[in-house]
Scaffold this active site. Sequence first.
Site, PDB file in Angstrom:
ATOM      1  CD  GLN A 116      15.898  10.434 -13.627  1.00  0.00           C
ATOM      2  OE1 GLN A 116      16.846   9.958 -14.258  1.00  0.00           O
ATOM      3  NE2 GLN A 116      14.682  10.480 -14.138  1.00  0.00           N
ATOM      4  CG  ASP A 140      19.606  13.221 -19.377  1.00  0.00           C
ATOM      5  OD1 ASP A 140      19.055  12.210 -19.854  1.00  0.00           O
ATOM      6  OD2 ASP A 140      19.704  13.446 -18.160  1.00  0.00           O
ATOM      7  CE  LYS A 172      17.318   7.471 -16.944  1.00  0.00           C
ATOM      8  NZ  LYS A 172      17.119   8.902 -16.703  1.00  0.00           N
TER       9      LYS A 172
HETATM   10  N1  GUN Z   1      13.145  12.771 -16.158  1.00  0.00           N
HETATM   11  C1  GUN Z   1      12.277  12.293 -17.064  1.00  0.00           C
HETATM   12  N2  GUN Z   1      12.932  11.868 -18.152  1.00  0.00           N
HETATM   13  C2  GUN Z   1      14.238  12.081 -17.919  1.00  0.00           C
HETATM   14  C3  GUN Z   1      15.416  11.851 -18.678  1.00  0.00           C
HETATM   15  O1  GUN Z   1      15.398  11.353 -19.812  1.00  0.00           O
HETATM   16  N3  GUN Z   1      16.574  12.191 -18.082  1.00  0.00           N
HETATM   17  C4  GUN Z   1      16.625  12.732 -16.856  1.00  0.00           C
HETATM   18  N4  GUN Z   1      17.824  13.053 -16.373  1.00  0.00           N
HETATM   19  N5  GUN Z   1      15.569  12.983 -16.135  1.00  0.00           N
HETATM   20  C5  GUN Z   1      14.378  12.645 -16.666  1.00  0.00           C
END
Ligand code: GUN
Length: 285
Positions: free
Chosen positions: A99, A122, A55
Amino acid sequence: GMSAQLLDGKQISTEIIGEVRSKVDFRVANAFRAPALAVVLVGDDPASAVYVRNKKKACESAGIRSLSYEFPASLSEDALLDLVRSLNEDPAVDGILVQLPLPSHMNAERVIETINPLKDVDGFHPYNFGRLALKMPLLRPCTPHGVMVMLEKTGVDLVGKDAVVIGASNIVGRPAALELLLARATVTICHSRTRDLADKVRAADVVVAGVGIPNFVQGDWIKPGAIVIDVGINRQADGKLCGDVQFDIARTRASWITPVPGGVGPMTIAMLMRNTFDASVNLNP
Ligand code: GUN
């Protein structure tokens, strides 16, 4: 024999990140600051560390500033909530990504609900989830939105199509079902207690699998000509990644299919870049 066309998520993602980059550059040329994304990682889950690194790399490509906050699993929930509140208040921050999963001593729902919905890139906050459910999405969950962009790339009209979503998680299955419903497909959501899963999949024009079990969806369940979107990212004993769908057989039946890796995974990150740009525009008109 016949073989499905591949939906190249890596290529589509690169295109979309390039489009975000152009829009960022245009705003920066017009005296706006670059969008800024706060990336919060708690604990030492190795998969999460990889996702967060990817990311941050994507931010660099998109011209987005990334602000990194990394903590040991021992961080208290109160300390995390204080950080989120200070990021909410910070006018130099447009997006907040925490996350998941969080350490088990934390209440993830409480953390998510503390994020300012306008900075919730998100799309996990109940406000944004509710907006999607009410057909007025604001910031959309990245993975299901990425799935929809891939479906668009097939050129197939989804209106009235039978779509089966396998998995009802808050991150993938539920919001994917809402997205497909918004696109006017007929949606069936399957989960661990679903009976006759094979029959449901056999009837589907579109299959979206997000359960996290390798080869859970057998290739010979796929209706000839169906579109198969595999959201699973599973690590096998030999270290290789595979999806939830038995790819080698499914690809001989499907019209379109996503590979793993290089399918939905990169799309999630592209949609995160889009959401961060959109949040930045909304907050800094
Ligand atoms: N864990 C698994 N997929 C995601 C996501 O798209 N965003 C975040 N923040 N955590 C995750």
